[in-house]
Every structure is written in structure tokens, then in C-alpha cells.
Design an enzyme around this catalytic site. Structure first.
Site, short mmCIF file in Angstrom:
data_model
loop_
_atom_site.label_atom_id
_atom_site.label_comp_id
_atom_site.label_asym_id
_atom_site.label_seq_id
_atom_site.Cartn_x
_atom_site.Cartn_y
_atom_site.Cartn_z
N TYR A 438 0.66 -1.25 0.18
CA TYR A 438 0.07 -0.11 -0.11
C TYR A 438 0.72 1.41 -0.10
O TYR A 438 1.99 1.27 0.47
CB TYR A 438 -0.58 0.13 1.36
CG TYR A 438 -2.34 -0.69 1.28
CD1 TYR A 438 -2.88 -0.66 -0.04
CD2 TYR A 438 -2.89 -0.73 2.22
CE1 TYR A 438 -4.17 -1.39 0.04
CE2 TYR A 438 -4.22 -1.23 2.33
CZ TYR A 438 -4.83 -1.45 1.30
OH TYR A 438 -6.08 -2.06 1.34
N GLU A 439 0.30 2.43 -0.64
CA GLU A 439 0.82 3.76 -0.36
C GLU A 439 2.08 3.84 -0.92
O GLU A 439 2.96 4.51 -0.06
CB GLU A 439 0.53 4.16 1.06
CG GLU A 439 -0.90 4.20 1.52
CD GLU A 439 -1.85 4.75 0.67
OE1 GLU A 439 -1.38 5.94 -0.18
OE2 GLU A 439 -2.94 4.35 0.44
N GLY A 440 2.66 3.07 -1.93
CA GLY A 440 4.11 3.09 -2.35
C GLY A 440 4.78 2.00 -1.36
O GLY A 440 4.82 1.92 -0.37
#
Length: 595
Positions: A438-440
Site C-alpha cells: 500500500y501507499e508506495g
């Protein structure tokens, strides 16, 4: 049925004894509150998590979510819980009372999420994303936008998302293709988004997407990205959901875990009927969205830690009650609980330290974030801001990776039963895996830490972090109970400074070699921070025990987890730091066909 387990004594020891979070109430913004009010919020959150949110974990896993005719349906209990979450004030606990918030310190959002994610990760993503989207409007929207959307989002009537990812623009948002065409006071939005968590569902009357798009004629790359409010249903003149806004869910992902959290593919404007409203300044969308993205990165670390905490507590309970095997030292007759077996105790002690250290790391970072907002001292504001910058990729990466590892270790404690659905640990393991993606993905976070964060403002984030550790070691190097661990920490920090200098020189001179070792470098810094936080907790516990003059198993546990975690972790940290500066180039020079 409620599976949620939490040791609230551990939680309060960090908040009250280590951080002294009541000090926040001395600042003007929170002067109407006191520590008792903060304590009450935590206790009420525990009750809500256990009573309302935790039962959803099993319900959601059994029923899942269903996509049919471009519509997603969820278990009915989720809708009831989402409404109660908003109405009871959990979504907006830390936000401005003007829009229905309760005005608690910002760090309390992290504490609440710790409890709610641990109770049901799949569900809590919905109100957490709604909070982030509403706060984005609160920060950058017009007065009209704020009045239109925020109260209903905070109140549990409407939901929110962040819509970034596209088929050809995952982590590389510069390749974004969704377009926004000016049309009067709004824009026509056309494009496709994928991997949108809670992108469609039936929990709320409306879903407000905070979407990134490129205005027609805007520059290429990230400099031409703008932020738009794109509701699923247009808002009528009375402020209610009206005409469908041509945001179509074209499918949901079939995933390893998080089976009751719909991850949607969305088509915006397939019939040329999708309207969006510019939020903030044109071409500043990515800068605006970083507020929500950074919060989401921290919350990804919170999620990993929270599920690890619950998994550890389940493993601890199981090992105390599961009777099997003989005592290897023949201290007891007959079969014994498996907590008596040394290898099981080794796993439990490592998990205990890992969970407590991650929670301290996260809460400390959240505490700094609050101080950066409320202090009037410019130097203190700068210090806390730089520490936040340094810690964000570490919290996201380390806590997501180690959170998964704790869940795996908890499963090992249960033996074959851990692999079965009789116990929730296998669900925690599956649900937690996504956090490192997630999220990078965590590799991206490591390049952010060792690149931008080490060099921005002439290295201010790194220097702020270095000063925290150095000051701690100088203060405690002769401590009667933990001095040995403090001195070990200081020695390892000296090694990491050498590693950081070499990595810095490669950053420009040899970027391929530099990038090959950013992730192990991040792990080195993460482990040092874990030891720092655990030893700090142990010193507090040791001193309390010495002052009382009585044996206290809770305090003894804090000391034991710190000495054990320090002595088994830092030797690996030293070895890993050496690998980061090796000169051999297999990673970058290996031929593709040789893999």
C-alpha cells in the site's frame, strides 16, 4: 463474536509514562481538555472497538462483498457500524468542532485507528479514508465545498476515498491520464482508476472521491496534476444526493485478504456525465494530496502494528492454555502448557518487544506531529516537523513488514491450528500482507528515506533524528539497569553514521549502487529506533520498580523485552550496515537473462 484483544496497560504506559500525552493539553489549542479526557477517549474507543467493530471481522470474512450490475453490496452490519462510527464521533474526533469534530489532539486519531484497525482492518479503512478525504477538503476546499461535504462525511452519512492509481500510473503518478475539461464552474472528468479501496459500496448515501486528474492543457508530469472532488451522486440544491454522476464501478479485486473491503476499479465519465470540482489550486493536486497520502502511510504502519498486536495476544492466550509435551528441565510433572517450552517463549518475547516497540515508534511520531502544530517555539516546530519527515517512511515500511512477520510468528506458536480458520491469526496474516504494498511499496519508501529525507534542508530530518538518539545515549549511558544496552545502541549509531555518509556520497555519484541498498539501510535505522523506544520504556519501568521496591511483573517484562530485543537485533543491524557499503555490484550488473 469478538476476536479483538488488546493489552491496554501497555498502551497507556506509552501514552502516559513515556510520552506524557497530557502535556498537549497545556497548549492553547487543547486547553479545554485534560489528560483525564484523553484517557476517557481511549477507554471509550476500546469499548467501541470491542463491542461494535470487532464482530465485523468474522462477519466480513464469512460474507465478503459482492459486485453485481456495477454495484457493490456489503454485509448489513457494516452499514450500521459505519453510521454509528460517524454519529458517535470517531471519524471526526480530532477535527474542528465547526464541522462536527470534537477537537481532540491529532495524535488521538492514530490511537483510535490502532484500536479500530486491530478490531477489524477491512471495516476501519472505510471511515479512515472518509476522514482523510474530508480533512483534505477542510484544508484546501472552498467554504461552500466545506459546508457541502464535510459535516456529512464526518457524521457517517457520506463516505470518501482517495482516487490516485491508474492502469498505467501506479506509483508513477506523472503518467496519470485522467483528464479534466473546464465547463463553467466545474470540470468534466474522464478516466479510469484502479485499486481504489472502498471505491464503491452501500455503507453510505454518497461516496465523495478525491481524485487526481490533469486539466486540459496543463503541463505534463506531476506539475500538471490537480485535485478534484468527484461525488458518486451530484449534490442537489438542498445538499442531498441527487443525479448519478457517471462514476461506475467496473469490478472489484479478488484478493488474498481484506475480503470485506472492496477494492474497486472505477470509470469516470464513461457516458460523458461525470462532473468534478477543483479542490485547492490548479496544478497543485499532488502537493495537496500528499497530506492524505502521508497520513495514509502512517496509518498503513498503524495497521501492520495493530494486527500484529492482536495476533500476539491470541498467541499468548493459546500458549497458556494449550497443554502438550513435557518440561524439558523436568521442573514439572506430566504435560505442560506450551508457554513452558523455551522456543515458544523465545517467539513470544520477540513478538512482545516488536509490538511494544512499533506502538511506541508510531505514537511518538504522532506526538511529534501534534507538537509541530501547536507549539509557538519556531525551533521546536522545526525539530518536530523534521522528525516527522524522517519517520514517515520508516513507520510505513518497518511496521508493515514486521507486523506481517509478527502475525507469521504468532501462527507458528499455534502450530497446525494457526493455519486453520478456527483461530483468527491466519486472517491477520492474510490481511496484513497488503500493508507493505500500500501507499508506495516499501522499496519506494526506502529511496524516499535515503534520498530526499536525508538531503532535504541540508539534511535537517536526519540531523534531528541523530540528535534525538545521541542525546538519549548521553543521558542514559551509565544507567544501572540498561546502561549496557544504551552503550550498544551508541556504538551501532556510530556505524550507521559511517554507512549514511557512504550512502550519501553514492546518491549522486553512483545512483544505481545507492538504490541497491536503500531498503537494508532503512531497516538499519528502523531497528535502531525500535531499540531506542524499547530501552526508553525499560528505563522508565526499571526506575519505577526501583522506587517502589517491589517486584512487578509488568515492569520486569518491559526490561526483559528491551534487553532481549536489543541484544538479538543490533548485531544484525551492524552486519546489515556493512552490507550497505559493500563495493561489489552484482545487483546492478547481473544480466537480465542470468536471473
Amino acid at each position: 463474536m469478538s476476536d479483538f484483544k488488546i493489552n491496554q496497560k501497555d498502551l497507556f504506559f506509552i501514552l502516559k509514562e513515556q510520552l506524557g500525552y497530557g502535556k498537549l493539553c497545556e497548549f492553547e489549542r487543547y486547553e479545554s481538555l485534560n489528560e483525564d479526557a484523553l484517557d476517557m477517549l481511549v477507554n471509550e474507543a476500546i469499548r467501541f472497538a470491542k463491542g461494535v467493530v470487532s464482530p465485523l471481522n468474522e462477519i466480513g470474512e464469512e460474507q465478503g462483498v459482492h459486485w453485481e450490475n456495477n454495484t457493490v453490496t456489503c454485509p448489513k452490519e457494516f452499514k450500521t457500524a459505519f453510521k454509528a462510527y460517524g454519529e458517535d464521533g470517531w471519524t471526526a474526533a480530532v477535527r474542528d468542532p465547526e464541522f462536527g469534530g470534537q477537537g481532540f489532539p491529532t495524535m488521538m486519531r492514530i490511537v483510535v485507528n490502532d484500536l479500530m484497525y486491530g478490531a477489524c482492518q477491512s471495516f476501519n479503512m472505510a471511515p479512515s479514508l472518509t476522514h482523510g478525504a474530508a480533512h483534505l477538503i477542510e484544508s484546501f476546499g472552498t467554504d461552500e465545498q466545506k459546508q457541502t461535504y464535510i459535516p456529512k462525511m464526518y457524521g457517517g452519512e457520506w463516505a470518501g476515498t482517495m482516487a490516485l492509481t491508474e492502469p498505467n500510473a501506479g506509483s508513477n503518478l506523472a503518467a496519470l491520464e485522467t483528464m479534466a475539461y473546464p465547463e463553467g464552474d466545474h470540470y468534466k472528468i474522464k478516466g479510469n482508476k484502479i485499486f481504489i479501496s472502498w471505491g464503491d459500496h452501500d455503507l453510505a448515501d454518497n461516496i465523495v472521491h478525491l481524485a487526481l486528474a490533469r486539466i486540459e492543457g496543463a503541463p505534463e508530469g506531476v506539475r500538471g496534476i490537480s485535485l478534484f472532488i468527484v461525488p458518486k451522486y451530484r449534490v442537489d440544491e438542498n445538499g442531498n444526493p441527487g443525479e448519478f454522476n457517471d462514476v461506475v464501478c467496473t469490478g472489484i479485486e479478488k484478493k488474498l485478504g481484506l475480503h470485506s473491503s472492496p477494492t474497486a476499479a472505477l470509470a469516470f465519465g464513461g457516458k460523458d456525465g461525470c462532473i468534478g470540482y477543483l479542490c485547492g489550486k490548479a496544478n497543485m493536486g499532488l502537493a495537496h494530496m500528499f497530506q492524505m497520502m502521508n497520513a495514509a502511510r502512517i496509518n498503513t504502519g498503524v495497521s501492520g502494528m495493530s494486527m500484529a498486536s492482536a495476533a500476539y495476544q491470541h498467541a499468548l492466550d493459546y500458549t497458556k492454555s494449550r497443554v502438550q509435551g513435557r518440561d524439558i528441565a523436568k521442573r514439572k510433572q506430566g504435560s505442560v502448557p506450551i508457554i513452558d517450552h523455551p522456543d515458544v517463549r523465545r517467539m513470544l518475547l520477540w513478538m512482545k518487544g516488536a509490538v511494544d516497540g512499533m506502538r511506541s515508534m508510531i505514537y511518538t511520531t504522532a506526538f511529534w506531529a501534534d507538537l509541530a502544530q501547536v507549539t509557538t517555539d519556531p525551533e521546536e516546530k522545526e525539530r518536530c516537523t523534521m522528525l516527522m519527515e524522517f519517520m514517515t517512511p520508516i513507520v510505513k515500511s518497518y511496521c508493515s513488514d514486521i507486523g506481517f512477520k509478527v502475525c507469521e510468528t504468532a501462527m507458528q506458536c499455534l502450530g497446525g491450528y494457526g493455519f486453520c480458520k478456527d483461530y483468527p491469526i491466519e486472517q491477520y496474516l492474510r490481511d496484513s500482507k497488503i500493508m507493505s504494498l500500500y501507499e508506495g511499496a516499501n522499496g519506494i519508501q526506502s529511496t524516499d528515506l535515503m534520498g530526499r529525507k536525508m538531503h532535504m534542508n541540508e539534511g535537517a530530518p536526519y540531523k534531528a533524528f541523530l540528535k534525538e538518539i545521541t542525546d538519549f545515549c548521553e543521558k542514559n549511558h551509565a544507567h544501572p539497569g540498561l546502561g549496557s544496552q544504551v552503550r550498544f545502541l551508541k556504538d551501532v549509531m556510530d556505524d550507521l553514521q559511517e554507512m549514511a555518509r557512504e550512502m550519501s556520497s553514492r546518491y549522486s555519484a553512483d545512483p544505481l549502487q545507492w538504490a541497491s541498498y536503500t531498503y537494508p539501510a532503512l531497516m538499519c535505522f528502523s531497528e535502531v529506533i525500535m531499540v531506542w523506544r524499547l530501552v526508553d520504556l525499560a528505563i522508565i519501568a526499571y526506575d519505577r520498580a526501583q522506587k517502589s521496591g517491589k517486584k512487578n511483573d509488568f515492569f520486569r517484562g518491559k526490561v526483559a523485552q528491551a534487553t532481549f530485543f536489543t541484544d538479538i537485533t543490533l548485531p544484525h543491524t551492524q552486519a546489515r550496515a556493512r552490507t550497505c557499503t559493500r563495493v561489489d555490484r552484482e545487483v546492478v550488473e547481473m544480466a537480465d537473462n542470468a536471473f
